[in-house]
Enzyme design. Structure first.
Site, PDB file in Angstrom:
ATOM      1  N   SER A  86      72.270 -30.658 -68.027  1.00  0.00           N
ATOM      2  CA  SER A  86      73.289 -29.715 -67.517  1.00  0.00           C
ATOM      3  C   SER A  86      73.526 -29.990 -66.012  1.00  0.00           C
ATOM      4  O   SER A  86      74.453 -28.722 -65.234  1.00  0.00           O
ATOM      5  CB  SER A  86      73.716 -28.726 -67.422  1.00  0.00           C
ATOM      6  N   LYS A  89      77.041 -30.539 -64.502  1.00  0.00           N
ATOM      7  CA  LYS A  89      77.822 -30.019 -63.962  1.00  0.00           C
ATOM      8  C   LYS A  89      78.366 -29.891 -62.574  1.00  0.00           C
ATOM      9  O   LYS A  89      80.020 -28.896 -62.592  1.00  0.00           O
ATOM     10  CB  LYS A  89      77.461 -28.327 -65.179  1.00  0.00           C
ATOM     11  N   SER A 334      76.837 -22.148 -68.461  1.00  0.00           N
ATOM     12  CA  SER A 334      76.417 -23.317 -68.530  1.00  0.00           C
ATOM     13  C   SER A 334      77.398 -23.557 -69.874  1.00  0.00           C
ATOM     14  O   SER A 334      77.291 -24.430 -70.603  1.00  0.00           O
ATOM     15  CB  SER A 334      75.602 -23.826 -68.884  1.00  0.00           C
ATOM     16  N   ASN A 335      78.705 -23.600 -69.739  1.00  0.00           N
ATOM     17  CA  ASN A 335      79.526 -23.671 -70.576  1.00  0.00           C
ATOM     18  C   ASN A 335      80.691 -25.581 -70.915  1.00  0.00           C
ATOM     19  O   ASN A 335      80.749 -25.629 -69.504  1.00  0.00           O
ATOM     20  CB  ASN A 335      80.793 -22.801 -70.736  1.00  0.00           C
ATOM     21  N   ASN A 336      80.098 -25.852 -72.239  1.00  0.00           N
ATOM     22  CA  ASN A 336      80.223 -26.945 -71.695  1.00  0.00           C
ATOM     23  C   ASN A 336      81.798 -27.574 -71.756  1.00  0.00           C
ATOM     24  O   ASN A 336      82.227 -27.949 -70.796  1.00  0.00           O
ATOM     25  CB  ASN A 336      79.342 -27.721 -72.899  1.00  0.00           C
TER      26      ASN A 336
END
Length: 528
Positions: A86, A89, A334-336
């Site tokens: 992540s 991001k 940490s929103n995909n």
């Protein structure tokens, strides 16, 4: 008289110098030419930490720089391409701020190409999305109320869901098949619904409570309430104290949720987040139910993927929060899904195509203009969920240094998780880490976790008040977790200063701790 060299000595000299030179290069990687030498012992301290047994046989890329001057303070294999998880991001969020702008809002519209005859609308109703991942059932309720408030009670045509801002590719490249029903790998669409204010778009919450007595079926509640998802309840209520064996499964291509196992009598209700199949249909179903509740009857069937015709007139509209606010749930948790939506939005903005290919090209072009060597990295999605992403610690440090000059930097910086801040929307994925150390409420960074991959990159202030940039990317380890090693490096930086640096040993990982294979924020209820 000088004795002539023997053939053996001459041969020895020929091969020994390359070895000596190579060894010298190997031993000097932590003190690169031109590095700032005002932090005595910094290189040795981090070298010592990287010798930790938890990393034996693994790979590590570490870079530390002075945030103000850009001077390199430490580099360990800065150009090795590793799986960043992540930390990807960081690239996506910065490019989104640069390309879309901090005030960018997603718009969702209800439109018609029909004609009004009193309370009857003769024609079709269009629900058009542009990717908003924060739309709640309550927002669709307000859109339906606006249609009803306009005096419409009957639509002779159909409800058409327009998700054509994005393409029909729903999942990222090489995403794991066994993640399909997981909410953190939900399908990507320009129209969707989030079941909560973490904005987990494309998912439903399944809440299960024990029945009135052992042997009874548990009660099941969906959020939002929708007939788009069907529940097949095969579970039972077990004896009090028996322990839960409940599972919730959704098969490929289906929106039937199968509950099996048992929940103990008297236990608290349990929640499970499950992705839906085809989020456009999910959004259309939630909106159709809302229209019906507000007394608006649509005669025709619902159809998906239909483009709104030119000249259609607006009946209602919803605008999302600005991007600078959306960054908080996106980066802290940490929103995909947010990352992938923004990637496709960048593609539409830069090339007129809401695709991963166009979006990733847009991200790459923006990064290149900021001095990031995009020719030596590979990014195949926006979130880092793909194991094909390859980025170096040097790339992340270059980005972290360059964005400090951007006009939106303060908002982007505020979106990074803060070590040991208990508020989920401040501390985020770092809220339980580095507590009781000089890095607590000091270090900010983006975490990253997949099986065998872990990363932490961000900013920390040292003992002399100097801000440092750091990037730590670790791969191919077999230990349950290397988070304590990342923390030890950042805490060591927080304690470093002109008076010297000594390594802060990692905290021991409990022997029985479960392997950390996913971002902590992806496990609900959140352990971080």
């Amino acid at each position: 008289m000088r004795r002539p060299e023997s053939r053996v000595n001459r041969r020895t000299r020929v091969w020994i110098w390359p070895v000596v030179i190579g060894l010298a290069c190997t031993l000097s990687w932590s003190s690169p030419a031109g590095a700032d030498s005002s932090r005595p012992g910094l290189g040795r301290a981090i070298d010592t930490l990287l010798d930790d047994p938890s990393l034996k046989g693994g790979a590590a890329g570490v870079v530390v720089a002075d945030a103000g001057s850009g001077a390199m303070l430490y580099r360990h294999r800065p150009d090795d391409r590793l799986m960043p998880a992540s930390n990807t991001k960081l690239l996506t969020s910065a490019a989104a701020m640069g390309v879309l702008g901090p005030d960018h809002r997603f718009r969702t519209d209800v439109l018609t190409d029909g004609t009004r005859h009193g309370r009857v609308l003769r024609g079709d109703l269009y629900l058009r999305g542009t990717g908003d991942p924060t739309l709640l059932a309550a927002d669709y309720e307000r859109l339906a109320r606006s249609v009803a408030d306009a005096g419409i009670r009957r639509v002779t045509g159909r409800l058409l869901a327009d998700d054509t801002r994005f393409d029909a590719q729903r999942v990222g490249r090489s995403w794991a098949a066994d993640d399909e029903s997981s909410y953190y790998a939900a399908q990507i669409s320009a129209l969707s619904v989030a079941p909560d204010t973490d904005y987990d778009a494309g998912s439903v919450i399944v809440e299960t409570a024990p029945g009135a007595r052992p042997g009874a079926r548990p009660t099941v509640t969906l959020t939002p309430k929708t007939s788009y998802v069907r529940v097949e309840n095969r579970a039972t209520t077990g004896a009090a104290g028996s322990g839960s064996t409940l599972t919730v499964e959704r098969g490929h291509g289906s929106n039937t949720l199968t509950l099996s196992g048992s929940v103990p009598a008297g236990a608290a209700a349990a929640k499970e987040w499950v992705s839906v199949w085809e989020p456009t249909g999910y959004a259309a179903a939630v909106f159709a139910d809302a229209l019906e509740r507000h007394g608006v009857r649509v005669a025709g069937a619902t159809r998906l993927g239909r483009a709104t015709p030119d000249g259609a007139r607006p009946l209602a509209a919803h605008r999302s929060m600005p991007l600078k606010r959306l960054l908080i749930p996106f980066m802290k948790l940490s929103n995909n899904i947010h990352a992938e939506v923004l990637t496709k939005a960048i593609g539409y903005e830069t090339a007129g195509r809401g695709t991963w290919t166009a979006g990733l090209t847009g991200i790459s072009d923006w990064l290149k203009k900021r001095g990031v060597d995009v020719g030596s990295l590979r990014q195949v999605d926006g979130s880092g969920l793909s194991r094909m992403d390859n980025v170096t610690a040097g790339h992340f440090s270059a980005l972290l240094l360059s964005v400090r000059d951007e006009p939106w930097y303060a908002d982007w910086y505020a979106s990074l998780p803060v070590a040991c801040d208990a508020d989920r929307f401040v501390g985020g994925t770092l809220r339980t880490r580095m507590c009781g150390t000089p890095a607590a409420h000091n270090a900010r960074g983006k975490t990253g976790t997949l099986t065998g991959a872990s990363a932490l990159s961000g900013y920390v202030t040292d003992a002399d008040g100097r801000e440092l940039v750091y990037s730590v990317v670790l791969n191919n380890f077999l230990a349950p977790s290397v988070k304590s090693l990342e923390d030890a490096i950042v805490v060591t930086l927080a304690k470093s200063g002109e008076d010297g640096t000594r390594p802060i040993r990692p905290r021991a990982t409990p022997r029985r701790s479960a392997p950390q294979t996913l971002e902590c924020a992806w496990t609900k209820p959140h352990p971080c």
